[in-house]
Design an enzyme around this catalytic site. Structure first.
Site, PDB file in Angstrom:
ATOM      1  N   ASP A  64       6.518 -15.523   5.020  1.00  0.00           N
ATOM      2  CA  ASP A  64       5.512 -14.836   5.839  1.00  0.00           C
ATOM      3  C   ASP A  64       4.496 -14.064   4.996  1.00  0.00           C
ATOM      4  O   ASP A  64       3.616 -13.406   5.533  1.00  0.00           O
ATOM      5  CB  ASP A  64       6.187 -13.888   6.849  1.00  0.00           C
ATOM      6  CG  ASP A  64       7.036 -12.826   6.163  1.00  0.00           C
ATOM      7  OD1 ASP A  64       7.560 -13.101   5.055  1.00  0.00           O
ATOM      8  OD2 ASP A  64       7.177 -11.721   6.714  1.00  0.00           O
ATOM      9  N   GLU A  79       4.032   3.069  -5.508  1.00  0.00           N
ATOM     10  CA  GLU A  79       5.359   2.716  -5.004  1.00  0.00           C
ATOM     11  C   GLU A  79       5.965   1.672  -5.939  1.00  0.00           C
ATOM     12  O   GLU A  79       5.680   0.486  -5.834  1.00  0.00           O
ATOM     13  CB  GLU A  79       5.282   2.124  -3.591  1.00  0.00           C
ATOM     14  CG  GLU A  79       6.658   1.897  -2.975  1.00  0.00           C
ATOM     15  CD  GLU A  79       7.010   0.444  -2.719  1.00  0.00           C
ATOM     16  OE1 GLU A  79       6.320  -0.440  -3.234  1.00  0.00           O
ATOM     17  OE2 GLU A  79       7.984   0.216  -1.988  1.00  0.00           O
ATOM     18  N   GLN A 115      -1.474  -7.888  -0.350  1.00  0.00           N
ATOM     19  CA  GLN A 115      -0.835  -9.175  -0.122  1.00  0.00           C
ATOM     20  C   GLN A 115      -1.255  -9.627   1.264  1.00  0.00           C
ATOM     21  O   GLN A 115      -1.756  -8.825   2.051  1.00  0.00           O
ATOM     22  CB  GLN A 115       0.677  -9.028  -0.191  1.00  0.00           C
ATOM     23  CG  GLN A 115       1.197  -8.013   0.814  1.00  0.00           C
ATOM     24  CD  GLN A 115       2.657  -7.662   0.595  1.00  0.00           C
ATOM     25  OE1 GLN A 115       3.206  -7.915  -0.464  1.00  0.00           O
ATOM     26  NE2 GLN A 115       3.269  -7.096   1.615  1.00  0.00           N
ATOM     27  N   TYR A 137      10.399  -3.786  11.487  1.00  0.00           N
ATOM     28  CA  TYR A 137      10.338  -5.020  12.267  1.00  0.00           C
ATOM     29  C   TYR A 137      10.268  -4.807  13.768  1.00  0.00           C
ATOM     30  O   TYR A 137      10.169  -5.760  14.520  1.00  0.00           O
ATOM     31  CB  TYR A 137      11.550  -5.908  11.947  1.00  0.00           C
ATOM     32  CG  TYR A 137      11.753  -6.085  10.460  1.00  0.00           C
ATOM     33  CD1 TYR A 137      10.866  -6.876   9.720  1.00  0.00           C
ATOM     34  CD2 TYR A 137      12.801  -5.451   9.787  1.00  0.00           C
ATOM     35  CE1 TYR A 137      11.037  -7.029   8.343  1.00  0.00           C
ATOM     36  CE2 TYR A 137      12.976  -5.596   8.424  1.00  0.00           C
ATOM     37  CZ  TYR A 137      12.096  -6.381   7.711  1.00  0.00           C
ATOM     38  OH  TYR A 137      12.251  -6.531   6.361  1.00  0.00           O
ATOM     39  N   LYS A 168       8.279 -12.023  11.275  1.00  0.00           N
ATOM     40  CA  LYS A 168       9.698 -11.670  11.303  1.00  0.00           C
ATOM     41  C   LYS A 168      10.042 -10.873  12.556  1.00  0.00           C
ATOM     42  O   LYS A 168       9.254 -10.048  13.011  1.00  0.00           O
ATOM     43  CB  LYS A 168      10.065 -10.851  10.064  1.00  0.00           C
ATOM     44  CG  LYS A 168       9.967 -11.620   8.756  1.00  0.00           C
ATOM     45  CD  LYS A 168      11.076 -12.653   8.606  1.00  0.00           C
ATOM     46  CE  LYS A 168      10.883 -13.570   7.397  1.00  0.00           C
ATOM     47  NZ  LYS A 168      11.165 -12.928   6.126  1.00  0.00           N
ATOM     48  N   ASP A 200       1.488  -0.075  -2.373  1.00  0.00           N
ATOM     49  CA  ASP A 200       2.696  -0.873  -2.230  1.00  0.00           C
ATOM     50  C   ASP A 200       2.874  -1.792  -3.450  1.00  0.00           C
ATOM     51  O   ASP A 200       1.940  -2.507  -3.830  1.00  0.00           O
ATOM     52  CB  ASP A 200       2.542  -1.711  -0.954  1.00  0.00           C
ATOM     53  CG  ASP A 200       3.835  -2.373  -0.527  1.00  0.00           C
ATOM     54  OD1 ASP A 200       4.723  -1.660  -0.041  1.00  0.00           O
ATOM     55  OD2 ASP A 200       3.936  -3.615  -0.683  1.00  0.00           O
ATOM     56  N   ASN A 201       4.054  -1.754  -4.048  1.00  0.00           N
ATOM     57  CA  ASN A 201       4.378  -2.667  -5.158  1.00  0.00           C
ATOM     58  C   ASN A 201       3.273  -2.826  -6.203  1.00  0.00           C
ATOM     59  O   ASN A 201       2.872  -3.964  -6.528  1.00  0.00           O
ATOM     60  CB  ASN A 201       4.703  -4.056  -4.596  1.00  0.00           C
ATOM     61  CG  ASN A 201       6.116  -4.135  -4.081  1.00  0.00           C
ATOM     62  OD1 ASN A 201       7.013  -3.457  -4.571  1.00  0.00           O
ATOM     63  ND2 ASN A 201       6.324  -4.971  -3.081  1.00  0.00           N
TER      64      ASN A 201
END
Lengths: 650, 650
Positions: free
Chosen positions: B345, B410, B310, B524, B250, B381-382
């Protein structure tokens, strides 16, 4: 951790009702529903679903009912308990793969995305379900899978994928391989109707002779039954009917001079004529007792016996089973005490002995003896002075053969002890009703009984009086207090009771000022009652018992709502069962008229906001046209202690 | 039922703290006490007593601490947790035969009864205890028994029987033969101090170069550490530091044009340079990273890494372990989706595969890899998109070797999911702090966090902002809102965090109106920050972090009291730790001055009724003389968002 456990993605928690992690049963009445709620969560964005699994205890196969989502990850399902006995349930949850896929497909279609590959993913889920399914379901799913995979028009395939029929069929054949079952199986004890809706009349059969001074018999008592049935009662409860000890027998007003000719206390059980399985000879024979039972049954009433597990010093067990009693170092049998008070006419059973088996079995046989004679209800005297584990064992054992037997716990002790007796199996419990007086006390007490965990296992029975409890309000308040307490007991609780004829004839003289003991108490002597004496509260009792029978709202305890009033002396509450709503307003003062506004919770009454409605007072037939929340009431205790309204829509 | 069970007369229930019947641990901080309460009841009139049994997990021997009676059958005892790791406790109760006898003896003596036989009963109890006792206790009890049994003066024997010394010795040698132990052993997880008291600073190391446009390295980031330490932070949290995927990378503002030269999102993990155990080459080497860790340590700070499980499509695992990813029917790897949105992505790990073992082990090794490199804190994360059982397993496994490692969850998802992540082992959790705005919302939310079961297992960390969350109040409220949120985060919760330098430099332009995404987000692209830019909120942050270090009251979350105010825009609360009390008043409006009266709960502040006291504002040094509950405050957001008072007795 096994691979299989590693694939369990759902967590089931917050299951209700649950009592101490499933250690004790929740109680229900035959025909009620059990409403189960639970929190189900899974990781990620997939939908979660699940079932309540329920069965009659002892059955192998679970019945299933699908959970309905309530929002915020809470779910609910309901199952019926149509029979007396033990049921159990648990909750199972799993990831709803098809439901999640279907939800996403809808979003993709709405966004005009190419869903060709997604249809293949869905088809695979349908094929897997077809593997699990049987019969029509299997064939239907195979057909759907073929259509989703097929070369047909994409819109037709999407329509099939999203069809309600496919969803329903998929829901019927869920993938339970990685389902998670809650680790608690919660027992449910289902009792017959009278466990939750009953009106008890306590009386001393020895006081039922029509000839003053003569010892009444079961034959005399049987003649009293018409009168009790006419007042609307359905349980006639008798103090112990066993031979009364002669050693140190108490005389009138509990004076220790009872040896010569006194009739003694029925709770001093056992003499040379026998113990807990015998009948006091002056009351009659077993045959007379059975005739009495039959007469009650004919009138739609049951007879409750008193289970007082203690002995008089001349109880046969004292000689036969020395190890069932505690000995003092001087060799004497330990009598009952509450130091410095001594109760030398009673010797308690010693539950702390090293070999309780024989005694427990003997006590079981006593209960079974009376059950086999036709008794189905026991009022248990002072259960809190015997071990909880004993009651849990005894009640469970009785229920194996006689699941319809009810036990009422007589315990006016510390709240947590009373609660625990409910947990270990008592069907009903005496309460603190008699010592609650103000409106706020009642609101607080009923809120505790009906909205906390207590509601699941503690079934209150509200007694206006007992041979041991002549409350101050009856002593001081006279007829208005008797009337007020009648309305409170009959409308606040599904189960109520009174000790008569003392109550309906408004007997209210204590043995001394400030005492809760009756003067010339029937516990120690025979009384002769003039049942036609005035004033009395018989009409109101008869009316309230009739209203209770006509209104399902009053045949249960837990569905109650308190409504605000502008006068702290006015207690206002409504009870509801389906469409039936009864609204009660009680003037809590026996002395002064009180008036004020009610601020009604219309939702609890099943009314819409601006609706007009009529309230009809079941006590005097008067009707009032009301509108909205705020309505005026005025009660003069000398005329009428309360309004007992039914609502009629205009 | 065994004879032994039939002699168990005590019931232990209502044990707290308890999480889901002991299924999950309660959390404590090293040095805290665990306060255990329980209900103990027995049948009859005997006294009940008991112990809390506690131990470090894995030890065989229980430590005991006697329960203290609180009234109404409730009991309490406290035990310390001096070390990091797992502890556990349960509760045991038994009939206090000697205590009951002693109580009754006192009553008999007061009533001038003959107690000769009673002394013999007591002597027998003392003899039994002597059998159990050892050493001095044994000899002492034998002596007491002989005295009680003896021929001595009755008054002397009674005095010995009632002596405190005999009681204490008997209490030390209780009869546990029929003691009842609660059926739940409750685990306690004890963490190091930073688990409950921490200030986090999140920053992108790639934005730390002093030359605009150049990719920052760990060496650049290390130079930033003095600045962060000066602001008073103790945890520096870095977004993922691993190689960033190139496929579908991205570009700025999440535009899908990132392939050519864009730096990409650090959360798109994995490229040909390596996966989760590698370092992004542009940041430096493992050696550089370790140098960075050492520099932070020297300043008293720790470094937290991001654990984002991930992969980018070019992560090595995608080729090496095809079964760790889901495939679509067309053979492609399933990318992340939230239909209709697609995140091509990112390819999620497939936890639902049939053989999760190898993947779980690989993920464990990743975490262990960074722990071995010196990392002791992970921001996850998540976590809610991976199975709960995975986290429970992973965190427990890590703690076996590294009990001091902390995990911050998170998850900004549904409340029950967030709560469950706390239960399965996360040390701290993000919260809804960012979306709470009004005074009543805060009172409600903190009451939920600190007074319900949640307080035992869910440790909140209040973040003012994150790279994903630029809240509306910061966008619209400007400097006053930044100041107000700083005070709220630093005083409401023991743990707080912010994403800088965006926060201290008051960056508040969203990518579009109504969005919570930052314009030109560092997620980004590389940003170059002028750390001296004005206006900023650096002074207030530095001051608040200092106040937190000086006041133990602010180093914890649960001991908080809200005080009424007469103005709904004024939020007033106090926190207390021992003698340290901090009282905070916040003007919840960033735009308008507000004034009103506080109605202080003086008891919560440790003050007596009529006492005069001085409050000193730690922000501006002003002092006010107050008296009683009602005191006036006035806050102008442009000058000062809040009072942070300490109390000084006059």
């Amino acid at each position: 951790m096994r691979n299989d456990d590693r694939r369990k993605r759902v967590v089931v928690s917050g299951v209700a009702p649950e009592v101490d992690g499933g250690r004790y049963a929740v109680k229900r009445i035959v025909g009620e529903d059990v409403v189960v709620t639970a929190d189900l969560i899974g990781d990620g964005h997939d939908l979660v679903t699940g079932d309540v699994l329920w069965r009659k205890a002892g059955r192998r196969k679970w019945n299933r009912v699908r959970l309905e989502a309530l929002g915020n990850d809470a779910y609910r399902a309901t199952f019926p308990v149509p029979g007396i006995g033990a049921y159990e349930f648990t909750v199972q949850g799993w990831i709803d793969a098809f439901g999640s896929w279907r939800r996403d497909l809808e979003k993709r279609v709405d966004a005009n995305q190419d869903v060709a590959v997604d249809l293949l993913i869905g088809a695979a889920l349908v094929r897997e379900a077809a593997e699990r399914a049987k019969g029509v379901g299997k064939r239907g799913l195979e057909k759907y899978a073929a259509q989703l995979e097929g070369e047909g028009d994409i819109e037709d395939r999407v329509e099939a994928a999203l069809s309600d029929h496919l969803k329903a069929t998929m829901d019927a054949w869920p993938d339970l391989e990685h389902a998670v079952t809650h680790d608690v199986v919660q027992p449910v004890r289902v009792d017959r109707r009278r466990a939750g809706f009953s009106a008890w009349y306590e009386m001393f059969p020895r006081s039922t002779s029509t000839k003053p001074g003569r010892h009444g018999t079961f034959r005399d008592a049987a003649k009293r039954l018409d009168y009790i049935a006419d007042l609307g009662f359905d349980v006639v409860y008798l103090p112990p009917i066993h031979p009364i000890g002669k050693t140190l027998r108490k005389g009138p007003n509990n004076n220790p001079d009872g040896e010569s000719g006194a009739v003694g206390s029925p709770w001093a059980i056992g003499a040379k004529e026998g113990g807990h399985d015998a009948i006091h000879p002056e009351l009659g024979t077993m045959k007379d007792f059975k005739t009495f039972l039959a007469a009650a049954k004919k009138l739609g009433m049951e007879v409750a016996l008193d289970l007082a597990l203690q002995c008089a010093p001349d109880h046969p067990w004292v000689g036969e089973h020395p190890d069932w009693f505690r000995r003092r170092p001087d060799g004497s049998v330990q009598y009952a005490e509450n130091p410095p008070k001594k109760y030398e006419d009673i010797v308690p059973l010693h539950f702390g002995g090293s070999r309780p088996d024989a005694m427990w079995s003997a006590l079981y046989r006593i209960v079974k003896h009376w059950i086999d004679a036709g008794v189905r209800i026991f009022r248990v005297d002072n259960p809190h002075t015997k071990p909880f584990v004993f009651w849990e064992w005894l009640i469970a054992k009785i229920r194996k053969t006689d699941p319809d037997v009810l036990f009422l716990a007589e315990a006016f002790t510390r709240p947590k002890i009373m609660a625990h007796l409910g947990k270990v199996g008592f069907t009903q419990s005496y309460t603190y009703f008699t010592w609650r007086n103000s409106a706020w006390e009642f609101e607080q007490y009923l809120t505790e009984l009906t909205t906390t965990a207590s509601r699941e296992f503690f079934r209150p029975n509200f007694w206006t009086n007992t041979p041991d409890i002549l409350a101050e309000h009856l002593v001081k308040g006279g007829p208005a207090a008797f009337a007020m307490r009648t309305v409170l007991a009959t409308t606040l609780s599904g189960n109520w009771g009174m000790y008569g004829p003392a109550f309906e004839l408004m007997e209210n003289v204590p043995v001394q000022e400030g005492s809760e003991e009756y003067l010339d108490s029937e516990k120690y002597e025979i009384r002769h009652w003039d049942l036609d004496a005035e004033p009395n509260v018989k009409d109101l009792i008869r009316t309230m018992n009739r209203i209770r029978h006509e209104h399902p709202a009053l045949q249960q305890t837990n569905d109650i709502t308190f409504h605000e009033t502008t006068n702290g002396e006015l207690l206002c509450y409504s009870k509801r069962a389906g469409d039936d709503v009864v609204l009660v307003v009680v003037n809590m003062s026996w002395a002064y008229p009180h008036s004020g506004f009610l601020n009604l919770d219309l939702h609890a009454l099943g009314l819409a906001g601006g609706e007009k409605f009529t309230v009809r007072d079941l006590l005097d037939g008067a009707t009032y046209e009301w509108e909205g929340e705020r309505n005026y009431v005025e009660l003069e205790p000398k005329d009428q202690p309360a309004h007992v309204f039914v609502l009629e829509r205009s």
